[in-house]
Design a protein around this motif. Structure first.
Motif, short mmCIF file in Angstrom:
data_model
loop_
_atom_site.label_atom_id
_atom_site.label_comp_id
_atom_site.label_asym_id
_atom_site.label_seq_id
_atom_site.Cartn_x
_atom_site.Cartn_y
_atom_site.Cartn_z
N UNK A 271 -18.25 81.88 -13.53
CA UNK A 271 -18.67 81.06 -12.39
C UNK A 271 -20.16 81.18 -12.17
N UNK A 272 -20.69 82.39 -12.27
CA UNK A 272 -22.13 82.57 -12.09
C UNK A 272 -22.92 81.90 -13.22
N UNK A 273 -22.34 81.88 -14.42
CA UNK A 273 -23.02 81.22 -15.54
C UNK A 273 -23.07 79.71 -15.30
N UNK A 274 -22.01 79.16 -14.75
CA UNK A 274 -22.01 77.73 -14.39
C UNK A 274 -23.04 77.47 -13.29
N UNK A 275 -23.11 78.37 -12.31
CA UNK A 275 -24.10 78.20 -11.24
C UNK A 275 -25.51 78.22 -11.80
N UNK B 267 -16.50 77.07 -23.56
CA UNK B 267 -15.36 76.38 -24.17
C UNK B 267 -14.67 75.47 -23.15
N UNK B 268 -15.46 74.58 -22.58
CA UNK B 268 -14.95 73.70 -21.53
C UNK B 268 -13.91 72.71 -22.05
N UNK B 269 -13.95 72.43 -23.35
CA UNK B 269 -13.00 71.46 -23.90
C UNK B 269 -11.59 72.03 -24.05
N UNK B 270 -11.43 73.34 -23.92
CA UNK B 270 -10.12 73.94 -24.17
C UNK B 270 -9.08 73.56 -23.13
N UNK B 271 -9.53 73.02 -22.01
CA UNK B 271 -8.58 72.58 -20.99
C UNK B 271 -8.10 73.66 -20.06
N UNK B 272 -8.58 74.89 -20.23
CA UNK B 272 -8.19 75.96 -19.32
C UNK B 272 -9.04 75.88 -18.06
N UNK B 273 -8.41 75.62 -16.94
CA UNK B 273 -9.17 75.41 -15.71
C UNK B 273 -8.59 76.27 -14.58
N UNK B 274 -8.77 77.58 -14.65
CA UNK B 274 -8.25 78.40 -13.55
C UNK B 274 -8.94 78.10 -12.23
N UNK B 275 -10.18 77.64 -12.29
CA UNK B 275 -10.94 77.29 -11.09
C UNK B 275 -11.40 75.84 -11.26
N UNK B 276 -10.71 74.92 -10.61
CA UNK B 276 -10.98 73.50 -10.83
C UNK B 276 -12.39 73.14 -10.37
N UNK C 38 -18.63 70.59 -16.00
CA UNK C 38 -18.52 69.39 -16.83
C UNK C 38 -19.49 68.32 -16.37
N UNK C 39 -19.65 68.14 -15.06
CA UNK C 39 -20.60 67.13 -14.60
C UNK C 39 -22.03 67.56 -14.90
N UNK C 40 -22.31 68.86 -14.82
CA UNK C 40 -23.64 69.34 -15.20
C UNK C 40 -23.89 69.11 -16.69
N UNK C 41 -22.88 69.39 -17.51
CA UNK C 41 -23.01 69.14 -18.95
C UNK C 41 -23.28 67.67 -19.23
N UNK C 42 -22.54 66.79 -18.57
CA UNK C 42 -22.73 65.35 -18.79
C UNK C 42 -24.14 64.92 -18.42
N UNK C 43 -24.61 65.37 -17.26
CA UNK C 43 -25.95 64.97 -16.82
C UNK C 43 -27.03 65.52 -17.74
N UNK C 44 -26.88 66.77 -18.16
CA UNK C 44 -27.89 67.37 -19.05
C UNK C 44 -27.90 66.67 -20.40
N UNK D 298 -21.00 60.33 -21.66
CA UNK D 298 -19.97 59.44 -21.11
C UNK D 298 -18.60 60.09 -21.25
N UNK D 299 -18.33 60.70 -22.41
CA UNK D 299 -17.04 61.35 -22.63
C UNK D 299 -16.80 62.47 -21.63
N UNK D 300 -17.80 63.31 -21.39
CA UNK D 300 -17.66 64.41 -20.44
C UNK D 300 -17.46 63.88 -19.02
N UNK D 301 -18.19 62.84 -18.63
CA UNK D 301 -18.06 62.28 -17.28
C UNK D 301 -16.66 61.72 -17.06
N UNK D 302 -16.11 61.07 -18.07
CA UNK D 302 -14.75 60.53 -17.93
C UNK D 302 -13.72 61.65 -17.83
#
Length: 892
Positions: A481-485, A507-516, A523-529, A540-544
């Motif tokens: 979580x801190x790394x995402x922040x 590994x955001x694509x793995x689909x494991x989302x313990x903290x939505x 994911x939105x940060x990745x898309x914008x960057x 576009x793929x990440x945003x969708x």
């Protein structure tokens, strides 16, 4: 404030112009060709009070007068209905004896159609015909059937069936029109016409909601707001200041008169709804009999609808509650609220929204409430984007009862409400008190968001906060979580490549989302960057993905998740960078319509930014300017990233429209801002102002330096935009190679097309220019397409191919017509000065503005003799002899 006649025409006559144009001469509406049409005998306009029925009827009557028809006017009232023919007596021939109705009615018909008079039927305009007495209705019907009178009447809709209206509207020859309240887009058009300029979307929504789309109420609200200074223009936008809408005294009197139709037994219901709406039908049944509620609904004072599995009741108009509350005594208000609280507690208060009702009512009635209830209600209000209500609830909590959880909620609410300094103070306290890992992580996450997006802190500050939090975190989830922040903070300060590097190991694509929430932010940060580093298709793929997960999340369970409009804004950015400008603007527009109604402040700003940026790239400066102005207004006094971008975007758009005064004012405000790391794209505003003044060399130099900085920071999106504009301002040979490299590196379609545009400008190839113009038009970049086609036309004309030149010129003009009057050097002087060199064009532009040779020489860092030599060449090539002729030629 415009005059009332203008309001009337816009509100009724303008909206139903086709109806008024038909007037009372015949049927208005669709009739099949070849089908006999019955002779028209009447025209009835139905609608609720204030929608413009009378105004439309007057428009029709005035048209009838202009066509030589006789017109009589009357207003039916309940008082006149107590006297037979009381409302229309003045319209009847004076010499007729009506003591015998049969003979008298026949005499009236005979006199109105007497020989020598106009054979056309007399037009009788009667307001509120549902209030006529029966005798008047019978007489009017006979006159209509005899063809000597044409009825033009208005009827208030929403009440029970009326025998008078039924008698007068029977038959195919009486045509009926239903007028309804305005929808939001119509309110926006009307406001902008009346106020004479763009109106902020939040203000449009506020006025639409308060007026209910009723033109009369809307007029009085605007008149009151303008008179009080609550609605004012800053030169770019009309916006409301904070505070309730009060309208005019006339409006309040109209509403009081409307509410007075309610029977005395219904007043407790109206009071309760004014204070606590919406309420269930079961709750209101405890206040009044079913017959009373039925009467209120028939009178149009309440509306009944469904919300999930519950039948709910509201006042029929938002202003009814405001007027009712203003007229309520303090004692009556307290008694009503306390009774409602007691009954709500008896019922169990099981629904989530009941907590907000209870807390709000208890505070209003007693000035205090239970802390747990206040906290629960505030959390629900924040989730519902009711930030001011949430703050009022949280302010009622005693200071000694504030723990880390409450400080976190207060900090988030203050951040969302745009109170960034207060949010930082609260969150700093929370960070000092946090001991448990979840608290430490949550506070650090929100504090980074507030500092980076709200206050514009430095990258070093963000790293200090992350480092301090990491000392208290031991679990893998906490570290993630801190790394995402940190990644989100890096993005906010322009470190896009660093942001991606931090997110890729998760590994955001793995689909494991313990903290939505964390996953969505990542994911939105990745898309914008990715968008800003030239990887738009991946973005576009990440945003969708983010949108799909957000839609599947139980938003009430995850109350801290981001608003779905934030994900739409990221998708819009990704689509823009992929060259799908029309789709990007459509996505943003749909999301923006939602957030302005929900008062989602942060998302509103993001969407306004993306709408402005997409409009700028499309070459639509009026739309871009409107969105940038709205963003600037919403972002003051400090939104660290968005306000500078808004001001320079506004300056660039105004410069393209030729409004240098507004452009320079925006740049002056921009110059007074302080922030750690300016965004290179901000130089667009400065460069286009220079270009509008004819100082093309300086504009190109500024853009080139900013592009070099963007390249050093791996901000390929900014670099490509800046270099493309260098090419558009005459420097294509200098940037074509670098744009080709960026296109190769990014692989994005929009990047490839812009690289081809620069190459075609550099090669002066009309075929390539026309080809790239077609691609740009497909993308939606209309202005760049127009510039490419216009340049091709000039080259073809110069090389002796007039037919092809004419075709290219027509295409350029068609494209330029979409660009809202945009004026760029490529559009303005290409055809006139195609035979000039680049330096000769610059000298010509500056000289045409009256600048002496000495000043031109200083700007271009050449000698005065060189300037004069260039001018002589310009005069010779254009066949002119003076600066005045040069200015006239360029203006032409």
């Amino acid at each position: 404030m415009a005059e009332s006649r203008r309001w009337g025409c816009d509100a009724a006559g303008g909206r139903a112009g086709a109806l008024a144009a038909g007037g009372p001469r015949g049927a208005v509406g669709h009739v099949r060709r070849g089908t006999p049409r019955p002779r028209s005998t009447g025209f009835l306009i139905f609608g609720p009070a204030g929608v413009g029925k009378s105004r439309l009827a007057e428009e029709c009557a005035e048209r009838a007068v202009r066509h030589g028809r006789r017109v009589g006017r009357a207003v039916a009232t309940a008082a006149a209905a107590s006297v037979p023919l009381g409302a229309i007596a003045h319209l009847l021939p004076a010499q007729v004896d009506l003591s015998d109705p049969v003979a008298g009615f026949a005499a009236v018909a005979r006199l109105l159609s007497r020989p020598g008079s106009d054979s056309s039927a007399t037009v009788l305009l009667i307001d509120d015909i549902h209030l006529l007495d029966a005798t008047s209705a019978v007489l009017l019907r006979q006159l209509m059937d005899a063809g000597v009178a044409f009825l033009l009447g208005t009827v208030r809709s929403g009440g029970p069936p009326d025998t008078i209206v039924t008698a007068l509207s029977g038959g195919d020859a009486v045509h009926q029109v239903d007028l309804a309240e305005f929808e939001r887009p119509e309110v926006e058009i009307l406001l902008e016409r009346v106020l004479g300029g763009p109106v902020g979307s939040s203000t449009v929504s506020q006025l639409f909601t308060a007026s209910g789309g009723n033109p009369l109420y809307l007029r009085e609200l605007v008149a009151g707001a303008v008179a009080s200074g609550a609605l004012a223009s800053d030169g770019e936008l009309w916006e409301m200041t904070s505070g309730p809408l009060s309208g005019t005294r006339r409006l309040r009197d109209l509403i009081r008169s409307r509410l007075s139709a309610a029977p005395p037994s219904s007043r407790p219901v109206l009071d309760l709804l004014a204070l606590c709406e919406p309420l269930s039908m079961a709750r209101l049944a405890q206040e009044a009999a079913p017959s009373t509620l039925d009467r209120l609904e028939q009178e149009g004072l309440i509306v009944v609808g469904r919300e999930r599995r519950r039948t709910v009741v509201r006042l029929a108009h938002p202003l009814y509650g405001e007027v009712r509350r203003a007229d309520m005594t303090a004692v009556r208000r307290r008694e009503t609220l306390l009774r409602h609280i007691a009954l709500l507690r008896e019922s169990g208060a099981r629904r989530r929204e009941d907590a907000i009702h209870l807390a709000t009512c208890q505070l209003a009635a007693t000035g205090t409430a239970d802390t747990a209830l206040l906290a629960q209600a505030a959390a629900l209000a924040t989730h519902a984007r009711e930030y001011q209500r949430a703050l009022s609830l949280l302010q009622a909590v005693p200071q000694d009862q504030y723990d880390v959880r409450l400080r976190l909620l207060l900090g988030k609410t203050l951040y969302e409400a745009g109170q960034f300094a207060r949010a930082e103070a609260v969150l700093s306290e929370a960070q000092g008190l946090a001991r448990e890992e979840p608290e430490v992580v949550s506070v650090a996450f929100l504090r980074i968001q507030n500092l980076s997006w709200g206050l514009g802190t430095s990258y070093r500050n963000l790293l200090d906060i992350i480092g301090d939090a990491r000392r208290h975190v031991t679990t893998p989830l906490g570290r993630d979580v801190l790394q995402v922040a940190e990644a989100a903070g890096c993005f906010a300060v322009g470190e896009f490549a660093r942001s991606i590097a931090l997110l890729e190991p998760l590994r955001l694509r793995d689909g494991q989302r313990p903290d939505v929430m964390t996953w969505l932010v990542a994911v939105t940060t990745m898309s914008a960057a990715l968008s800003f580093t030239g990887r738009g298709e991946e973005a576009v793929d990440w945003a969708r993905r983010a949108i799909a997960v957000s839609e599947a999340v139980d938003a009430e369970t995850y109350s801290m998740t981001t608003h779905e409009a934030a994900h739409a804004s990221i998708l819009s950015l990704a689509l823009t960078e992929s060259g799908r400008l029309r789709e990007a603007r459509s996505v943003s527009s749909l999301a923006h319509d939602t957030v302005v109604q929900e008062n989602a402040g942060t998302e509103h700003k993001l969407l306004a930014f993306h709408l402005g940026r997409a409009a700028w790239l499309a070459g639509h400066p009026a739309q871009a300017r409107r969105w940038y102005a709205e963003l600037a207004r919403a972002s003051r006094p400090h939104t660290a990233i968005l306000l500078p971008m808004a001001l320079t975007g506004l300056a660039a758009s105004a410069a393209l429209q030729g409004d240098l005064e507004a452009a320079e004012a925006a740049l002056a405000e921009h110059g007074r801002l302080t922030r750690p790391v300016p965004v290179p794209e901000e130089q667009l505003g400065h460069a286009w102002v220079l270009a509008a003044k004819g100082e093309l060399s300086q504009a190109r130099a500024l853009l080139t330096a900013a592009a070099r900085e963007a390249g050093d920071r791996r901000q390929l999106s900014f670099e490509a935009i800046l270099l493309t504009d260098v090419a558009r301002l005459g420097g294509a040979r200098d940037v074509a190679e670098r744009l080709a490299e960026i296109a190769e590196e990014s692989g994005g379609h929009f990047y490839r097309v812009r690289a081809r545009l620069a190459a075609a400008f550099a090669a002066q190839s009309p075929g390539d220019l026309l080809s790239v113009a077609e691609e740009l038009e497909t993308i939606g970049a209309d202005l760049m397409a127009a510039e490419a086609a216009g340049t091709a036309a000039a080259i073809l004309r110069r090389t002796g191919d007039p037919r092809a030149a004419q075709a290219a010129d027509l295409r350029a003009r068609s494209l330029a017509a979409r660009c809202e009057g945009a004026s760029t050097p490529a559009l303005a002087i290409e055809a006139t000065t195609a035979q000039l060199t680049r330096r000769e064009r610059e000298v010509a532009l500056l000289a045409s503005q009256g600048m002496p040779s000495k000043e031109i020489a200083a700007k271009l860092t050449v000698s005065v003799r060189t300037v004069d030599n260039h001018l002589r060449q310009v005069y010779m090539k254009l066949g002119i002899a003076t600066r005045r002729e040069l200015a006239a030629r360029l203006r032409g």
